[in-house]
Design an enzyme around this catalytic site. Structure first.
Site, PDB file in Angstrom:
ATOM      1  CG  ASP A   1      50.446  20.089  54.091  1.00  0.00           C
ATOM      2  OD1 ASP A   1      51.244  21.039  53.978  1.00  0.00           O
ATOM      3  OD2 ASP A   1      49.467  19.951  53.334  1.00  0.00           O
ATOM      4  CG  HIS A   2      52.670  19.053  51.093  1.00  0.00           C
ATOM      5  ND1 HIS A   2      52.791  20.159  50.259  1.00  0.00           N
ATOM      6  CD2 HIS A   2      51.327  18.835  51.208  1.00  0.00           C
ATOM      7  CE1 HIS A   2      51.599  20.580  49.889  1.00  0.00           C
ATOM      8  NE2 HIS A   2      50.681  19.795  50.454  1.00  0.00           N
TER       9      HIS A   2
ATOM     10  CG  HIS B   1      47.382  24.464  48.040  1.00  0.00           C
ATOM     11  ND1 HIS B   1      47.588  24.267  46.689  1.00  0.00           N
ATOM     12  CD2 HIS B   1      47.269  23.225  48.580  1.00  0.00           C
ATOM     13  CE1 HIS B   1      47.602  22.972  46.428  1.00  0.00           C
ATOM     14  NE2 HIS B   1      47.408  22.311  47.558  1.00  0.00           N
TER      15      HIS B   1
ATOM     16  CD  GLU C   1      48.114  22.876  51.852  1.00  0.00           C
ATOM     17  OE1 GLU C   1      48.877  22.464  50.975  1.00  0.00           O
ATOM     18  OE2 GLU C   1      47.348  22.135  52.510  1.00  0.00           O
TER      19      GLU C   1
ATOM     20  CB  THR D   1      47.085  17.671  51.947  1.00  0.00           C
ATOM     21  OG1 THR D   1      47.746  18.870  51.543  1.00  0.00           O
ATOM     22  CG2 THR D   1      46.264  17.954  53.199  1.00  0.00           C
TER      23      THR D   1
END
Length: 721
Positions: A495-496, A436, A274, A318
């Site tokens: 993911d990002h 996150h 994440e 996500t």
């Protein structure tokens, strides 16, 4: 000078003069003008203070100045069609609506570098609770300044400091005022279209729409765009898919014979890191590695690690990454594809592909099943199991959770009870969440120094990343002890981005730069991608690629043919792979040149280049942009038109029947129990039904609580009876 100062009216006299003018000369018109000025002013100021629109040159600056006016005039002119106090309250109402939209976008843009869409707003049921936590952490007291004028205006009306115009204005005047707003909007659009051809038809970047047309106009454009996406399924026909499949066939690259099928039949662990960015690999704070376990894994001789790999997510974040990872389809230009189309669309997803080749497939996530509509989308993807929050005994304990679900150490440890029961070979996707935004951990779990950029959001990022790294180390230690490591393929991906572009001063400090360029920001979009397996020829690969390429690359090493699949990514291991990486907003990266935030750079050196000075570069950029626009458009068509329902060209793949899957806890546990008898290939079955979870060691302080261990053991016993 003294005489000059005497001529300056005091605030009291100044207000008296304004009030006298408004009272004696068309009070309602003056109130309308005042509201227009206020709405225009706060919008224009926030364009510069809170948004990064990249306005360059006199034309774009003029449009930025002009574009708040048309809709302000149109909306507020509605008040002119009424009389008395009602007209004043209507003006205040439309001021409030526009201010609220501005306020909401400021908060959203601050973290996501994008504007709110109808898709995001409509997905509130699946994302709202967690999004609310993020918004609460980024709001500034100064943001409420947007509403100060409304408080003043309401006070003036309530306490009768303004004369209410009982007669109102002539309807002709009201109509002409509305027409003026429409004319200004057309003028704005005309100038914008001249400066950027195909603004509404070819632009994938919401910043362009707001910069050229305005924030309110963007809302209308986005609503139309969302409606068209909804209607596209009704209009879709088999010929649409045939055209796209013909294009996709021309993009297929030959497999790499050195890798093809070398890992066939092994278990697959898909580990979702994440918000994890590539710069964290080998990064140190105060001489300490942020991610020592991942660093070792990254540099392992049996790990293929890609150091020029980019995230390509849009507003779905996500969920977009998952859409690409599972399907090699891009997320949408607005909203989340999983939320809007995951329930009813037909997909040719990795879980279904593997399931139809004898694999057990399972997804693990320590939050509610409905987040990003996973509980429905995973059925469409073909997952046998979805272990969400209801499956985890510690999920309802506040101290065991942070932000978006169970803390990673607890989540991964509690997942072991299900991993050991999965019949082999299996495909298991583990979605971590602790790293996150807003990157916060309780003191008991922090054993790593924060960075010292002075940006509260950024400085905790390395601490949650370190926690994720420790969690990964604990998981791999367990898998080795339990006998699951050596016969498995591990795929790790970020993911990002974790730190958005709105934190540029802090980013510059992290990267050791005095000032950032758009080239630096493009490089900051890199995320890790690793494939590891015993016997796999590894090394750091400098190939340029993106998340859209994960699926075809994995299928190569697993020996799964993909000739008839509708995928928009390419096999990064192929000797013919070219390395064109489209971003969701239409920018792109190639091994030679890149386009980012409407600027062009030499990919290797970072030197900015201009198309006007190099005909060959201009030709290359034009051809690349045409390709990027086409793949994004075609991918959108596949999703919004649900075109894969027409695909009859794959004899080795049958369409997923969503009714075959049920993720309720009682059903999942019963299914696992039955599988130990019908397919006794799991680690638990091979261990004569003796659990291996005692081999899982974690230093998570929460599990030292005796009561929590008792709860955990009780569910372990229940799930393995």
């Amino acid at each position: 000078m003294v005489n000059l100062l005497k001529k300056i009216p005091s605030p009291k006299n100044f207000w008296r003069q304004i009030k006298q003018t408004m009272d004696t000369s068309a009070p309602l018109v003056w109130f309308f003008v005042l509201n227009v000025i206020l709405v225009w002013f706060k919008t224009f100021v926030n364009y510069h203070m809170n948004f990064n629109l990249g306005a360059e040159g006199a034309t774009q600056q003029f449009l930025l100045f002009l574009n708040p006016l048309p809709t302000a005039i149109i909306f507020l002119s509605i008040a002119l069609y009424f009389r008395g106090a009602l007209s004043y309250w209507i003006a205040i109402l439309f001021n409030f609506i526009q201010s609220l939209w501005l306020f909401a976008n400021i908060l959203y843009y601050r973290e996501f570098s994008d504007f709110l869409s109808m898709g995001i707003l409509s997905s509130g049921s699946s994302t709202g609770n967690n999004l609310g936590k993020s918004i609460a952490a980024i709001i500034h007291w100064s943001d409420y300044m947007i509403f100060i004028d409304l408080i003043i205006l309401i006070g003036l009306v309530v306490f009768k400091q303004l004369t209410i115009d009982r007669k109102g204005v002539q309807k002709k005047f009201a109509i002409l005022t509305t027409i003026l707003g429409v004319v200004l909007m057309l003028v704005d659009f005309g100038i914008a279209s001249t400066d950027r051809t195909g603004l509404l038809t070819r632009s994938f970047d919401n910043n362009y729409i707001v910069k050229y047309l305005g924030l309110n106009e963007y809302a209308v454009f986005n609503a139309v765009q969302t409606y068209n996406q909804t209607e596209s399924r009704k209009r879709a026909k088999p010929a649409d898919l045939a055209k796209i499949k013909q294009f996709v066939a021309t993009q297929k690259k030959p497999d790499n014979i050195q890798y093809y099928g070398t890992q066939k039949g092994k278990n697959i662990f898909m580990i979702h890191l994440e918000s994890f960015q590539q710069f964290l690999i080998d990064y140190k704070v105060d001489g300490r590695e942020v991610t020592p376990n991942l660093n070792k894994f990254y540099h392992d001789q049996n790990t293929l690690s890609f150091d020029n790999f980019y995230h390509q997510v849009g507003q779905g974040k996500t969920s977009d990454a998952e859409m690409m990872q599972e399907n090699s389809l891009y997320g949408l230009s607005t909203g989340s594809a999983m939320v809007k189309y995951g329930t009813n669309n037909t997909f040719e997803s990795l879980p279904a592909i593997l399931n139809q080749r004898g694999y057990t497939t399972a997804a693990f996530h320590g939050d509610v099943a409905s987040f990003w509509n996973r509980d429905n989308t995973y059925k469409s993807f073909g997952y046998d199991y979805f272990f969400s929050k209801s499956y985890y005994p510690n999920a309802n304990k506040p101290s065991f959770n942070v932000g978006y679900g169970l803390k990673d150490k607890i989540f991964l440890q509690d997942s072991a009870r299900y991993l050991e029961q999965l019949p082999q070979p299996f495909y298991a996707k583990l979605l971590t969440v602790t790293n996150h935004y807003p990157y916060e951990l309780d003191k008991e779990n922090i054993d790593f120094p924060a960075t010292t950029t002075g940006d509260k959001t950024v400085d905790g990022y390395v601490q949650t990343a370190h926690y994720l790294d420790q969690s990964f180390g604990e998981l791999t230690d367990y898998l080795k002890k339990a006998g699951l490591y050596d016969n498995s393929v591990f795929v790790l991906y970020g993911d990002h981005y974790g730190i958005s572009e709105n934190h540029q001063p802090a980013i510059a400090q992290l990267l050791g730069k005095d000032k950032l360029t758009n080239y630096d920001l493009a490089q900051f979009q890199k995320v890790p991608f690793m494939i590891h397996a015993n016997g796999l020829k590894g090394g750091v690969d400098h190939t340029y690629g993106g998340e859209i390429d994960m699926l075809p690359t994995l299928l190569d090493v697993m020996g799964v043919p993909d000739d008839d699949m509708t995928m928009f990514g390419q096999d990064m291991l192929s000797p013919k792979y070219e390395g064109v990486v489209p971003f969701r907003d239409g920018d792109w990266v190639t091994p030679t040149y890149m386009k980012y935030n409407n600027q062009y750079f030499n990919t290797k050196t970072g030197e900015q280049v201009t198309l006007a000075s190099d005909a060959a570069l201009k030709k290359m950029a034009t051809e690349t942009q045409d390709y990027v626009n086409k793949v994004l458009e075609y991918s959108d068509s596949v999703i919004t038109g649900d075109l894969l329902r027409f695909d009859k060209s794959r004899p080795d793949f049958h369409t997923v029947n969503k009714k075959d899957f049920d993720y309720k806890r009682s059903v999942g546990l019963a299914k696992l129990k039955a599988a130990q008898q019908t397919n006794p290939s799991s680690i638990l079955a091979k261990n004569k039904n003796k659990s291996t979870t005692d081999l899982y060691k974690t230093d998570a302080p929460e599990v030292n609580d005796t009561s929590s261990l008792d709860d955990s053991n009780s569910q372990t016993n229940e799930s393995t009876k």
